[in-house]
Write a protein that holds these residues in place. Structure first.
Motif, PDB file in Angstrom:
ATOM      1  N   ALA A  17      30.995 -21.312   6.818  1.00 56.04           N
ATOM      2  CA  ALA A  17      31.651 -20.516   5.783  1.00 56.04           C
ATOM      3  C   ALA A  17      30.852 -19.251   5.492  1.00 56.04           C
ATOM      4  O   ALA A  17      29.721 -19.328   5.014  1.00 56.04           O
ATOM      5  CB  ALA A  17      31.782 -21.343   4.501  1.00 56.04           C
ATOM      6  N   SER A  18      31.437 -18.101   5.806  1.00 53.74           N
ATOM      7  CA  SER A  18      30.827 -16.799   5.471  1.00 53.74           C
ATOM      8  C   SER A  18      29.348 -16.714   5.817  1.00 53.74           C
ATOM      9  O   SER A  18      28.510 -16.490   4.938  1.00 53.74           O
ATOM     10  CB  SER A  18      31.000 -16.511   3.974  1.00 53.74           C
ATOM     11  OG  SER A  18      32.319 -16.662   3.575  1.00 53.74           O
ATOM     12  N   PRO A  19      28.990 -16.868   7.083  1.00 58.78           N
ATOM     13  CA  PRO A  19      27.569 -16.773   7.434  1.00 58.78           C
ATOM     14  C   PRO A  19      27.039 -15.355   7.210  1.00 58.78           C
ATOM     15  O   PRO A  19      27.813 -14.403   7.158  1.00 58.78           O
ATOM     16  CB  PRO A  19      27.546 -17.121   8.920  1.00 58.78           C
ATOM     17  CG  PRO A  19      28.919 -16.792   9.412  1.00 58.78           C
ATOM     18  CD  PRO A  19      29.843 -17.060   8.265  1.00 58.78           C
ATOM     19  N   LEU A  20      25.723 -15.270   7.075  1.00 58.31           N
ATOM     20  CA  LEU A  20      25.073 -13.964   6.897  1.00 58.31           C
ATOM     21  C   LEU A  20      25.070 -13.193   8.220  1.00 58.31           C
ATOM     22  O   LEU A  20      24.584 -13.683   9.235  1.00 58.31           O
ATOM     23  CB  LEU A  20      23.615 -14.192   6.449  1.00 58.31           C
ATOM     24  CG  LEU A  20      22.701 -12.966   6.506  1.00 58.31           C
ATOM     25  CD1 LEU A  20      23.133 -11.914   5.490  1.00 58.31           C
ATOM     26  CD2 LEU A  20      21.248 -13.370   6.263  1.00 58.31           C
ATOM     27  N   TYR A  21      25.646 -11.998   8.207  1.00 62.79           N
ATOM     28  CA  TYR A  21      25.481 -11.052   9.330  1.00 62.79           C
ATOM     29  C   TYR A  21      25.774  -9.661   8.803  1.00 62.79           C
ATOM     30  O   TYR A  21      26.370  -9.503   7.723  1.00 62.79           O
ATOM     31  CB  TYR A  21      26.387 -11.418  10.522  1.00 62.79           C
ATOM     32  CG  TYR A  21      27.868 -11.232  10.286  1.00 62.79           C
ATOM     33  CD1 TYR A  21      28.629 -12.219   9.677  1.00 62.79           C
ATOM     34  CD2 TYR A  21      28.508 -10.046  10.670  1.00 62.79           C
ATOM     35  CE1 TYR A  21      29.994 -12.049   9.452  1.00 62.79           C
ATOM     36  CE2 TYR A  21      29.872  -9.868  10.456  1.00 62.79           C
ATOM     37  CZ  TYR A  21      30.604 -10.866   9.850  1.00 62.79           C
ATOM     38  OH  TYR A  21      31.942 -10.698   9.626  1.00 62.79           O
ATOM     39  N   ALA A  78      26.002 -23.325  -1.127  1.00 61.49           N
ATOM     40  CA  ALA A  78      26.560 -22.093  -0.529  1.00 61.49           C
ATOM     41  C   ALA A  78      27.228 -22.374   0.823  1.00 61.49           C
ATOM     42  O   ALA A  78      27.934 -21.523   1.363  1.00 61.49           O
ATOM     43  CB  ALA A  78      25.462 -21.041  -0.367  1.00 61.49           C
ATOM     44  N   ARG A  79      27.011 -23.580   1.356  1.00 63.05           N
ATOM     45  CA  ARG A  79      27.646 -23.937   2.630  1.00 63.05           C
ATOM     46  C   ARG A  79      29.083 -24.422   2.436  1.00 63.05           C
ATOM     47  O   ARG A  79      29.814 -24.578   3.414  1.00 63.05           O
ATOM     48  CB  ARG A  79      26.848 -25.067   3.311  1.00 63.05           C
ATOM     49  CG  ARG A  79      25.429 -24.708   3.649  1.00 63.05           C
ATOM     50  CD  ARG A  79      24.703 -25.907   4.258  1.00 63.05           C
ATOM     51  NE  ARG A  79      25.292 -26.321   5.516  1.00 63.05           N
ATOM     52  CZ  ARG A  79      25.004 -25.779   6.693  1.00 63.05           C
ATOM     53  NH1 ARG A  79      24.131 -24.796   6.766  1.00 63.05           N
ATOM     54  NH2 ARG A  79      25.577 -26.209   7.791  1.00 63.05           N
ATOM     55  N   LEU A  80      29.480 -24.681   1.182  1.00 60.94           N
ATOM     56  CA  LEU A  80      30.756 -25.351   0.924  1.00 60.94           C
ATOM     57  C   LEU A  80      31.878 -24.330   0.688  1.00 60.94           C
ATOM     58  O   LEU A  80      31.871 -23.600  -0.315  1.00 60.94           O
ATOM     59  CB  LEU A  80      30.615 -26.258  -0.306  1.00 60.94           C
ATOM     60  CG  LEU A  80      29.421 -27.236  -0.246  1.00 60.94           C
ATOM     61  CD1 LEU A  80      29.250 -27.973  -1.578  1.00 60.94           C
ATOM     62  CD2 LEU A  80      29.593 -28.221   0.906  1.00 60.94           C
ATOM     63  N   GLY A 121      24.042 -24.481  -8.327  1.00 59.23           N
ATOM     64  CA  GLY A 121      23.087 -25.441  -7.755  1.00 59.23           C
ATOM     65  C   GLY A 121      22.276 -26.121  -8.850  1.00 59.23           C
ATOM     66  O   GLY A 121      22.051 -27.330  -8.819  1.00 59.23           O
ATOM     67  N   TRP A 122      21.859 -25.336  -9.843  1.00 57.76           N
ATOM     68  CA  TRP A 122      21.059 -25.877 -10.963  1.00 57.76           C
ATOM     69  C   TRP A 122      21.854 -26.928 -11.720  1.00 57.76           C
ATOM     70  O   TRP A 122      21.366 -28.009 -12.041  1.00 57.76           O
ATOM     71  CB  TRP A 122      20.654 -24.723 -11.894  1.00 57.76           C
ATOM     72  CG  TRP A 122      19.936 -25.174 -13.120  1.00 57.76           C
ATOM     73  CD1 TRP A 122      18.594 -25.368 -13.255  1.00 57.76           C
ATOM     74  CD2 TRP A 122      20.533 -25.505 -14.391  1.00 57.76           C
ATOM     75  NE1 TRP A 122      18.314 -25.808 -14.533  1.00 57.76           N
ATOM     76  CE2 TRP A 122      19.481 -25.897 -15.248  1.00 57.76           C
ATOM     77  CE3 TRP A 122      21.842 -25.504 -14.878  1.00 57.76           C
ATOM     78  CZ2 TRP A 122      19.694 -26.289 -16.571  1.00 57.76           C
ATOM     79  CZ3 TRP A 122      22.069 -25.894 -16.185  1.00 57.76           C
ATOM     80  CH2 TRP A 122      21.002 -26.281 -17.022  1.00 57.76           C
TER      81      TRP A 122
END
Ligand code: DC
Length: 221
Positions: free
Chosen positions: A184-188, A99-101, A43-44
């Motif tokens: 894509a790979s959500p937090l759970y 992180a959404r990609l 991201g940076w």
């Protein structure tokens, strides 16, 4: 303990993952890996190079071309030390966006897996027990009340910025929503994770519970 294990610690921001993962790794003589640092470093670099944070192909290429090294709390991308620069409100948002990609995640997941090729790792993140290491030896999911998570984040000296508690709470809540609801790979929590609500709990108690779970796993292995 003979075989070196893989320990996965997941949960939302401010749940205590960093503190607990570091303490457990020190106790076991394992390596601690903060997977979020890789997302932050990408991201940076995207912000620095003015790459649009929704341009999946461009950020995928940027991630693939980057050398990222995470050692303890030091994070380098292409030999630039970004340890402090990645912990700002702007990079909070950039990391959450990239992180959404899915194609960017593919690159980073492969890097994370290669860091644990011979075990002996405590890795913290959002998808470690569900995607990165679905066969991790021990999975832990840490959570806490949103107010407490925001308070912890606001008082974390690693994070810079002069935001008020209300601003921290609203930014944290927005990032959580994105992490939990993305395609894509959500937090759970993995179904086989030990779930601990750390609200009001002393750090030592949480560390003890996690170490007990690890001992129990070793005893039945
Ligand atoms: O844990 P952190 O706040 O440093 O993570 C930064 C962002 O990266 C956050 O939006 C969650 C995301 N992330 C992720 O999607 N998967 C991981 N394994 C680690 C972090």
């Amino acid at each position: 303990m003979s075989r070196r294990l893989i320990i996965a610690i997941d949960g939302p921001s401010g749940a205590g993952k960093g503190t607990i993962a570091k303490a457990v790794a020190a106790e076991l003589g394992y390596r601690h890996v903060d997977s979020g640092a890789l997302y932050r470093a990408v991201g940076w670099k995207a912000v620095r190079d003015a790459v649009p944070l929704t341009d999946e192909a461009a950020i995928h290429d940027l991630a693939e071309r980057s050398r990222i090294a995470v050692e303890g709390s030091t994070v380098r991308i292409d030999d630039v030390d970004v340890s402090r620069a990645i912990r700002t409100p702007e990079i909070d948002r950039a990391a959450t966006a990239i992180a959404r990609l899915p194609r960017v995640r593919e690159v980073l997941v492969a890097r994370l897996r290669s860091l644990a090729f011979d075990g002996g790792v405590v890795m913290e993140g959002r998808d470690i027990g569900t995607v990165v290491f679905p066969h991790a030896d021990v999975k832990v999911y840490l959570d806490a009340d949103e107010d407490e998570r925001a308070r912890r984040r606001a008082h974390d000296p690693a994070h810079s910025g002069s935001a008020t508690l209300a601003e921290v709470t609203s930014a944290l809540s927005e990032r959580d929503r994105s992490d939990r609801t993305r395609q894509a790979s959500p937090l759970y929590a993995a179904p086989d994770a030990l779930v601990i609500d750390t609200t009001g709990l002393p750090i030592a108690d949480v560390v003890r519970d996690v170490l007990e779970r690890i001992q129990a796993r070793v005893a039945t292995a």
